[in-house]
Scaffold this active site. Structure first.
Site, PDB file in Angstrom:
ATOM      1  N   LYS A 489     -21.287  58.362 107.758  1.00  0.00           N
ATOM      2  CA  LYS A 489     -20.171  59.083 108.377  1.00  0.00           C
ATOM      3  C   LYS A 489     -20.428  60.585 108.330  1.00  0.00           C
ATOM      4  CE  LYS A 489     -17.894  58.924 103.934  1.00  0.00           C
ATOM      5  NZ  LYS A 489     -17.075  58.107 103.062  1.00  0.00           N
ATOM      6  N   TYR A 714     -17.345  94.015 105.847  1.00  0.00           N
ATOM      7  CA  TYR A 714     -15.921  94.084 106.195  1.00  0.00           C
ATOM      8  C   TYR A 714     -15.064  94.403 104.975  1.00  0.00           C
ATOM      9  CZ  TYR A 714     -16.639  91.885 110.763  1.00  0.00           C
ATOM     10  OH  TYR A 714     -17.019  91.599 112.036  1.00  0.00           O
TER      11      TYR A 714
HETATM   12  C1  PLP Z   1     -17.605  57.631 101.914  1.00  0.00           C
HETATM   13  C2  PLP Z   1     -17.328  56.295 101.415  1.00  0.00           C
HETATM   14  C3  PLP Z   1     -18.222  55.663 100.521  1.00  0.00           C
HETATM   15  C4  PLP Z   1     -19.419  56.335  99.926  1.00  0.00           C
HETATM   16  O1  PLP Z   1     -19.079  57.040  98.770  1.00  0.00           O
HETATM   17  P1  PLP Z   1     -20.193  57.832  97.945  1.00  0.00           P
HETATM   18  O2  PLP Z   1     -19.509  58.337  96.753  1.00  0.00           O
HETATM   19  O3  PLP Z   1     -20.646  58.934  98.847  1.00  0.00           O
HETATM   20  O4  PLP Z   1     -21.259  56.868  97.660  1.00  0.00           O
HETATM   21  C5  PLP Z   1     -17.974  54.353 100.193  1.00  0.00           C
HETATM   22  N1  PLP Z   1     -16.905  53.695 100.679  1.00  0.00           N
HETATM   23  C6  PLP Z   1     -16.020  54.284 101.515  1.00  0.00           C
HETATM   24  C7  PLP Z   1     -14.867  53.502 102.002  1.00  0.00           C
HETATM   25  C8  PLP Z   1     -16.188  55.600 101.905  1.00  0.00           C
HETATM   26  O5  PLP Z   1     -15.305  56.168 102.727  1.00  0.00           O
END
Ligand code: PLP
Length: 819
Positions: A489, A714
């Site tokens: 993601k 700035y």
């Molecule tokens: C992002 C996510 C993960 C991964 O978590 P990590 O700590 O990055 O391994 C697992 N399950 C769900 C539902 C997520 O949204």
């Protein structure tokens, strides 16, 4: 004279296979450990090694790609296919090594072995450059130096060669004896002894002693007392010895090293005379590797004049493939620094794992010093291209051009790189993946420059091999049979889209997961065929979800009913995933919701629950272990209830990255790995075992001197009380370098030293205090890497690595590397 291929019966005999039945007559030429990298299937022998996964599991895949001969240790797999050869041995790795030992024993030309903590691969490649005009050399491909890499390297030895150069690397005590048996070196080089891999040894002394075992039988040993110091001379191996040192008396005693314009001028005493040489590099490591090569040439009997002439022409060794965005939507794989058959095969494998374009083009130069006739060489290459599904060849050089008729009809040929460059405007390149691979002297970097988009000065380098290494690390922690869902993601946590997914697909993860449908669609359009879970499937995207065969996560009754309603009647059993809430209180069905959920699931024949899962809130934190246990229990209770009502099995999963190592009992049927792939794990102390995947670099645009009364940036917030020098660098908050890094909170590495920001971070730039540093405009600045880590940055502004990584904006170009 020993043949280059062995009848399979002969191999069975060499391996003492007891009940060998010949099922497929063949001459074995190639040893394989990965069913995906097959070149000539019918003459390949597949070794079912057990690494992160049991190699036996890949026998089916290997058979499907045409392989008919297998070395196995698990009798259950014997005769899985009636027309294939199965060689049952007690230990598959030992069998692989045994074959290499036999192979090596038939040849009596010199074999040079290199070991040490650093520099093995560079020294090997440089010696190859230095000696290739006098010998036909067989050498380790890339850095094949392990218990597996060494036998595969040595297996390549044949009659046409006149010298072997192999590297050997070990990670723990007791490993070197076997490598020495396989390589049987006649000449030995010890590069250095550093701190790397010290964990596998009880002391530095033990490590040295183990490494020296490689050289027990050598005629000539090349080393530096700077590294063997503690050991008495007569304890060192080698009938003859040749030493070099920058500190003490030695056969080659370095007097001084003087840097001049990126090169190094060296003077030394050799045979009581002063001699000199020029090495075209200036960094410390290269100079040391250069000295080792210098010592080797002298030890081999070259005159100081000849050695100097050759060393001056050394060129950089780039073992990395670079994947970049090209012109006209092309992807370009840049491997413009070398060309030989084994590295070509490796690069073609990387080309083949790219799914984003149907068309694949190889731009290849003539290949030199293969010991083969042109006819044999280009016939072999043509077969390789066919097998790796390359649609078009652009051949550059008179030799490859002479064999044009061997290659696909659309292929093009040019006499020289200049000829290609002159004709470039007329050659059509669009929507394809192009591999650029050329021998050094063809200067193919000119070609890759024409093909790639200009990369801005701020780039994020993504090391795909490190990412694959991290995946392997977690797979090795999984119980047998546990599946992997890779979380990609948010642009793979900022690291990339299809570039990452291609790699994960190649390494056979079971599922991918993204947040939104459009992320999934982008992956499908780039040719990703793995199942993809969509965590936030908005109703307006249902149509696209079906069209692109994406699998929605259903997390409440509304979305579940809406999806079922949306599905056409004819659509049986659409795969979906159920989200259960065991304590996060974000998305998901809670236990009481099951009462209304279950009857709907039982009544519908439109969807099938592929998996049901929950998500940990604090798997990395020992303080919350009680709660994690509670979450596991709640999840198990809910999934039992679900299973009983549904009447069929689904994949059960709850663990994220940190859960894998900290709560192995929660691995269940599958784990979801996110941040760990990208090199971070809040549950692993100092991220031990993980490799750095992302490096962010920028450059200095301008340097200014400011006085004590002046202000910088700035709002006049930047002040150097005593005045000093500042550098303006090309990264700002629009690139994801947050404003909170301003006013000295954040640091970057300039010339390897951490320096603070001065004043506020602007949208596209910010200023650094470089007082006292010797740097100039255009110099590289590191925002984060393996020394100044993303975790350090997160600490500076009180956030977590996840946020630092995903904040790096899309404006910052990503460049991908594969070793
Ligand atoms: C992002 C996510 C993960 C991964 O978590 P990590 O700590 O990055 O391994 C697992 N399950 C769900 C539902 C997520 O949204």
């Amino acid at each position: 004279m020993i043949e280059n291929s062995y009848p399979i019966e002969h191999i069975a005999e060499l391996l003492n296979v007891e009940f060998f039945e010949l099922k497929y007559e063949t001459l074995i030429n190639t040893l394989l450990i990965d069913s995906r990298s097959v070149r000539r299937p019918d003459t390949s022998l597949f070794f079912a090694l057990s690494a992160d996964r049991d190699g036996h599991e890949f026998i089916g895949d290997a058979y499907a790609s045409g392989i008919r001969s297998f070395v196995i240790s698990n009798p259950a797999y014997a005769n899985t296919f009636p027309d294939a050869n199965f060689l049952l041995v007690p230990d598959v790795l030992e069998a692989l090594q045994q074959l290499a030992i036999d192979r090596r024993s038939h040849f009596d030309y010199d074999v040079l072995a290199i070991t040490g903590s650093n520099g093995k691969t560079i020294v090997k490649e440089w010696l190859y450059q230095l000696l290739a005009s006098d010998y036909n050399i067989v050498r380790s491909p890339k850095s094949f130096n392990s218990q597996i890499g060494v036998p595969l390297s040595v297996w390549q030895i044949n009659n046409e060669h006149t010298l072997g150069i192999f590297e050997a690397g070990i990670s723990k005590n007791g490993e070197m004896g076997r490598l020495a048996e396989i390589i049987q070196p006649t000449i030995g080089i010890l590069t250095n002894i550093g701190e790397a891999h010290a964990e596998g040894f009880s002391s530095a002394k033990e490590k040295l002693a183990e490494k020296l075992k490689l050289f027990n039988d050598v005629n000539l040993f090349i080393y530096s007392p700077d590294y063997t110091g503690s050991l008495a001379d007569k304890k060192l191996p080698g009938r003859k010895k040749f030493s070099w040192s920058t500190r003490t008396k030695a056969d080659l005693e370095i007097l001084f090293v003087e840097p001049i314009k990126g090169r190094s001028y060296l003077r030394a005493v050799y045979k009581k005379e002063e001699i000199e040489c020029l090495i075209p590099f200036s960094d410390r490591a290269s100079v040391e590797n250069g000295i080792i090569c210098w010592a080797t040439l002298l030890a081999l009997g070259y005159t100081p004049q000849e050695a100097d002439l050759r060393l001056e022409k050394l060129t950089a060794v780039n073992m990395r493939l670079e994947l970049k965005n090209g012109i006209n939507q092309c992807s370009v794989i840049d491997d413009s620094y070398s060309a030989d058959i084994s590295s070509l095969a490796i690069a073609l494998d990387f080309l083949r794992l790219q799914n984003q374009h149907l068309n694949k083009t190889l731009i290849l130069s003539d290949i030199y010093e293969t010991g083969k006739t042109d006819q044999d060489l280009y016939t072999e290459i043509a077969a390789l291209l066919k097998q790796k599904q390359v649609n078009r060849l652009v051949g550059v050089g008179p030799h490859i051009k002479a064999f044009a008729q061997l290659f696909p009809v659309e292929s093009l040929f040019f006499e020289s790189t200049q000829d290609f460059v002159n004709n470039f405007p007329a050659i059509h390149f669009a929507n394809e993946t192009i591999l650029v691979k050329g021998a050094r002297r063809f200067e193919f970097e000119r070609i890759s420059k024409l093909l790639t988009q200009k990369v801005h000065d701020t780039v994020m380098e993504i090391d795909l091999s490190a990412l694959a290494g991290n995946l392997k690390f977690y797979k090795s922690k999984l119980k047998p049979g546990v599946k992997v869902m890779a979380m990609v993601k948010a642009f793979s946590y900022g690291s990339g889209s299809f570039e990452i997914a291609n790699l994960l697909q190649y390494h056979k993860v079971d599922f991918l997961a993204v947040a939104y449908a459009d992320e999934g669609i982008a992956l499908r359009k780039a040719g990703i065929t793995l199942p993809i879970m969509i965590m936030s499937p908005e109703p307006y995207a249902f149509e696209a979800i079906l069209k692109y065969k994406l699998e929605p996560e259903l997390y409440n009754l509304d979305i579940l009913k809406a999806f079922i309603e949306f599905l056409p009647d004819s659509q049986y059993y659409y795969p979906v995933h159920l989200k259960l809430d065991t304590g996060m209180h974000r998305l998901g069905f809670e236990e009481p919701d099951l009462t209304s959920l279950l009857p709907i699931l039982v009544a519908t024949d439109k969807i099938k629950i592929v998996s049901a899962f929950s998500h940990f809130v604090a798997s990395e934190d020992p303080q919350h272990d009680e709660f994690t246990k509670y979450q596991i229990q709640r999840y198990l209770d809910m999934s039992i209830e679900l299973r009983a009502e549904l009447g069929y099995d689904f994949i059960r999963h709850i663990s994220n990255t940190s859960g894998i190592t900290r709560h192995p009992e929660a691995q269940l049927d599958m784990v979801r790995i996110g941040i760990g792939l990208y090199g971070f794990d809040g549950g692993l102390k100092g991220n031990q075992g993980l490799q750095t995947v992302a490096i962010l670099k920028t450059t200095i645009t301008q340097i200014k001197t400011v006085g004590p009364l002046e202000t910088v940036g700035y709002g006049r917030r930047g002040i150097l009380p005593e005045g000093g020098t500042i550098a303006t660098v090309k990264i700002g908050y629009a690139d994801g370098y947050r404003r909170s890094f301003g006013n000295g909170v954040g640091k970057m590495l300039v010339a390897g030293k951490p320096v603070p920001t001065v004043g506020s971070i602007a949208m596209d730039m910010c200023m650094l205090d470089i007082t006292g540093l010797d740097v100039k405009t255009g110099d590289e600045v590191v925002v984060f890497n393996d020394q100044l880590t993303i975790a350090d940055l997160a600490e500076q502004i009180d956030t977590i690595p996840y946020e630092i990584l995903t904040n790096i904006s899309q404006r910052v170009k990503r460049v991908y590397f594969y070793e």
